[in-house]
Design a protein around this motif. Structure first.
Motif, short mmCIF file in Angstrom:
data_model
loop_
_atom_site.label_atom_id
_atom_site.label_comp_id
_atom_site.label_asym_id
_atom_site.label_seq_id
_atom_site.Cartn_x
_atom_site.Cartn_y
_atom_site.Cartn_z
N GLY A 135 24.32 52.10 70.54
CA GLY A 135 25.40 52.55 69.68
C GLY A 135 26.54 51.56 69.57
O GLY A 135 27.10 51.34 68.49
N LEU A 136 26.90 50.92 70.68
CA LEU A 136 27.99 49.94 70.65
C LEU A 136 27.62 48.72 69.83
O LEU A 136 28.44 48.19 69.07
N SER A 137 26.38 48.26 69.95
CA SER A 137 25.93 47.12 69.15
C SER A 137 25.87 47.47 67.67
O SER A 137 26.16 46.65 66.81
N LEU A 138 25.47 48.70 67.38
CA LEU A 138 25.41 49.15 65.99
C LEU A 138 26.80 49.07 65.35
O LEU A 138 26.95 48.60 64.21
N LEU A 139 27.83 49.49 66.09
CA LEU A 139 29.19 49.44 65.56
C LEU A 139 29.70 48.01 65.45
O LEU A 139 30.47 47.68 64.55
N LEU A 140 29.27 47.13 66.38
CA LEU A 140 29.62 45.72 66.27
C LEU A 140 29.07 45.13 64.98
O LEU A 140 29.79 44.42 64.25
N LEU A 141 27.81 45.44 64.67
CA LEU A 141 27.21 44.94 63.42
C LEU A 141 27.95 45.47 62.20
O LEU A 141 28.23 44.72 61.26
N LEU A 142 28.28 46.76 62.22
CA LEU A 142 29.01 47.33 61.09
C LEU A 142 30.35 46.67 60.92
O LEU A 142 30.77 46.35 59.79
N LYS A 143 31.06 46.45 62.02
CA LYS A 143 32.37 45.81 61.96
C LYS A 143 32.27 44.42 61.35
O LYS A 143 33.09 44.04 60.49
N GLU A 144 31.26 43.65 61.75
CA GLU A 144 31.08 42.30 61.21
C GLU A 144 30.70 42.34 59.74
O GLU A 144 31.18 41.52 58.94
N LEU A 145 29.86 43.28 59.35
CA LEU A 145 29.46 43.39 57.95
C LEU A 145 30.64 43.74 57.05
O LEU A 145 30.81 43.16 55.97
N LEU A 146 31.47 44.67 57.49
CA LEU A 146 32.63 45.06 56.68
C LEU A 146 33.61 43.89 56.54
O LEU A 146 34.15 43.64 55.45
N LEU A 147 33.83 43.17 57.63
CA LEU A 147 34.73 42.02 57.57
C LEU A 147 34.22 40.97 56.59
O LEU A 147 34.97 40.44 55.77
N LEU A 148 32.92 40.69 56.65
CA LEU A 148 32.34 39.66 55.79
C LEU A 148 32.25 40.10 54.33
O LEU A 148 32.34 39.27 53.42
N CYS A 149 32.09 41.40 54.10
CA CYS A 149 32.12 41.90 52.73
C CYS A 149 33.49 41.69 52.11
O CYS A 149 33.62 41.42 50.91
N ASP A 150 34.52 41.81 52.92
CA ASP A 150 35.89 41.67 52.43
C ASP A 150 36.34 40.21 52.43
O ASP A 150 37.04 39.78 51.51
N GLN A 151 35.93 39.48 53.47
CA GLN A 151 36.32 38.07 53.60
C GLN A 151 35.05 37.25 53.87
O GLN A 151 34.68 37.06 55.04
N PRO A 152 34.36 36.79 52.84
CA PRO A 152 33.09 36.09 53.03
C PRO A 152 33.16 34.87 53.94
O PRO A 152 32.14 34.50 54.55
N TYR A 200 27.99 59.13 74.53
CA TYR A 200 29.40 59.07 74.15
C TYR A 200 29.74 57.67 73.67
O TYR A 200 29.75 56.72 74.45
N VAL A 201 30.01 57.54 72.39
CA VAL A 201 30.35 56.24 71.81
C VAL A 201 31.84 55.96 71.97
O VAL A 201 32.28 54.81 72.01
N GLY A 202 32.64 57.01 72.06
CA GLY A 202 34.08 56.84 72.28
C GLY A 202 34.87 56.72 70.98
O GLY A 202 34.37 57.02 69.88
N LYS A 203 36.09 56.27 71.12
CA LYS A 203 36.97 56.08 69.96
C LYS A 203 36.57 54.80 69.25
O LYS A 203 36.51 53.73 69.86
N LEU A 204 36.28 54.90 67.96
CA LEU A 204 35.76 53.76 67.21
C LEU A 204 36.88 52.77 66.88
O LEU A 204 37.87 53.14 66.25
N GLY A 205 36.70 51.54 67.31
CA GLY A 205 37.70 50.51 67.04
C GLY A 205 37.42 49.79 65.75
O GLY A 205 37.23 48.57 65.74
N LEU A 206 37.40 50.52 64.64
CA LEU A 206 37.10 49.94 63.33
C LEU A 206 38.36 49.95 62.47
O LEU A 206 39.06 50.96 62.39
N ASP A 207 38.63 48.82 61.82
CA ASP A 207 39.73 48.78 60.85
C ASP A 207 39.38 49.66 59.65
O ASP A 207 38.23 49.71 59.21
#
Length: 440
Positions: free
Chosen positions: A124-141, A345-352
């Motif tokens: 689960g933590l790695s899944l959120l890491l990937l999502l965080k990187e994908l969102l950042l790159l979609c916004d800032q290539p 328990y994934v916890g509080k998501l640290g996503l912008d």
């Protein structure tokens, strides 16, 4: 071996998934670029699975197939649930493509991104890491997401003193020998079949969530221990005190792997057992909720601290069992599932949430889907001030009607112990809760 057990030779599926709701404009070009960048960073996403001498290996490809992107035209707020259900029940063929995929539910401004990964490469933590990187790159290539990561081989991430410890090696040899001997005396029965698979998804409203967090702090209890207690009590009340034989919680193994980079993908999580009968100096029947929660927290802390002494032996010993994988798999499939609950328990998501070109409105769901049944898997996380819950099971292991009763019991427990006088309303996740599909 743990990765192999999650991949299941490609015959069955074990996946983890997250759905992000986006308001704003996304482009296919930026999504494909983002996928290419995360694939370039994470070595495991550039691998295909190759069979050599009867055993599967991750082999890095010089020119790997791209991470699949599927585009679905979005019609309503509920579409993502049906699409995620379909995708979660699909098997990953790691011999032909990476063990990850992205589905874009597309409209002009309302979008969902559904990221699905095999559990063989991703927790689960790695899944959120990937999502965080994908969102950042979609916004800032051109954003920098870090230098390439390795495959995290045992020789790379395990402490050198553990690998060279002769005492550990002796323990491994005799434990492996005893386990292989035990397999000779086990007769594998027929493979179990299960009922219709479902996910029940619900949320706790923000005011009650925040009151409960504040009460946890006041009582000196971490949130996960208190939430775990609420679920244990709910399952026992609905299913009876003996129906569920075991409650367990995955532990983040990264704490013991100091050589591993925190921004790399990792899939493996040992577990600890949660039992109210193990608690010291408390009566699980007569003690109040917060007394039990404090005792459960102490018990969890003690078990996690002791885990380090055994987990290295377990992981290294498993590497000696590839030769008996078929027997282990047959025995596991012949054992009836549904008598335990995994509380993840994934916890509080640290996503912008705010980006230049779009906004992350919601994380609709984080869950896992395992074959032949996910029974009984509870995923818990917090986003935008609310607790979110996903309960995955099947009709024969836990009837859906009982899943709804467990949901209600959890809500009542959290509201009561947060100090509210009434049970909060369930916050809608905008989806039907039933998965219309059967895992074969």
């Amino acid at each position: 071996m743990f990765e192999r057990a999650m991949y299941l030779e490609g015959d069955l599926h074990v996946s983890v998934m997250v759905t992000a709701r986006i308001w704003g404009r996304l482009t296919e070009e930026n999504l494909k670029h983002a996928l290419a960048q995360v694939q370039a960073k994470h070595g495991i996403l550039r691998c295909l699975i190759v069979q050599e001498k009867g055993r599967p290996y991750f082999i890095v490809q010089e020119q790997p197939p791209p991470i699949p992107l599927r585009i679905v035209e979005r019609q309503s707020d509920e579409d993502w649930f049906d699409v995620s259900t379909q995708e979660s029940l699909q098997r990953f063929d790691g011999t032909k493509q990476p063990l990850a995929k992205l589905i874009w539910l597309r409209s002009d401004l309302e979008n969902e991104l559904l990221l699905v990964c095999s559990h063989a490469i991703c927790d689960g933590l790695s899944l959120l890491l990937l999502l965080k990187e994908l969102l950042l790159l979609c916004d800032q290539p051109d954003a920098d997401i870090g230098v390439p990561t390795s495959l995290n081989a045992i020789e790379e991430v395990f402490p050198a003193k553990v690998l060279s410890d002769k005492r550990i090696q002796r323990q491994i040899r005799w434990k492996v020998a005893l386990f292989k001997l035990s397999l000779r005396f086990v007769r594998s029965g027929r493979r179990w079949t299960y009922g219709e698979v479902y996910r029940n998804i619900w949320r706790l409203d923000e005011p009650t969530s925040q009151l409960f967090i504040a009460r946890c702090k006041k009582e000196g209890v971490n949130v996960f221990a208190a939430l775990s207690l609420a679920f244990i009590q709910a399952f026992q009340k609905v299913c009876g005190p003996k129906r569920i034989e075991k409650f367990e919680a995955p532990v983040d193994f990264r704490r013991y792997l100091l050589n591993m980079r925190p921004d790399s993908l990792f899939a493996v999580a040992p577990t600890i057992r949660l039992s109210l009968q193990d608690l010291r100096d408390v009566d699980p029947i007569t003690s109040d909720f917060w007394t039990l929660a404090r005792a459960l927290k102490a018990d969890m802390t003690n078990k996690i601290d002791r885990l380090e002494s055994s987990v290295y032996t377990l992981f290294l010993g498993m590497e000696h069992l590839h030769g008996v994988y078929d027997q282990m798999f047959a025995r596991a499939q012949a054992k009836r599932a549904g008598f335990q609950v995994s509380l993840s328990y994934v916890g509080k998501l640290g996503l912008d949430q705010s980006y230049s070109n779009f906004r992350l409105q919601d994380i609709c769901d984080i869950s896992g889907m395992m074959s032949p049944t996910p029974a009984n898997l509870v995923a818990i996380y917090s986003f935008a001030g609310q607790f979110r819950f996903s309960l995955s099971s099947d009709e024969s292991s836990l009837p859906y009607s009982q899943a709804l009763q467990i949901q209600q019991q959890v809500l009542e427990t959290l509201a009561l112990n947060a100090g509210k006088q009434e049970t909060p309303a369930v916050v809608s996740a905008d989806v039907p809760s039933m998965v219309h599909g059967e895992v074969s």
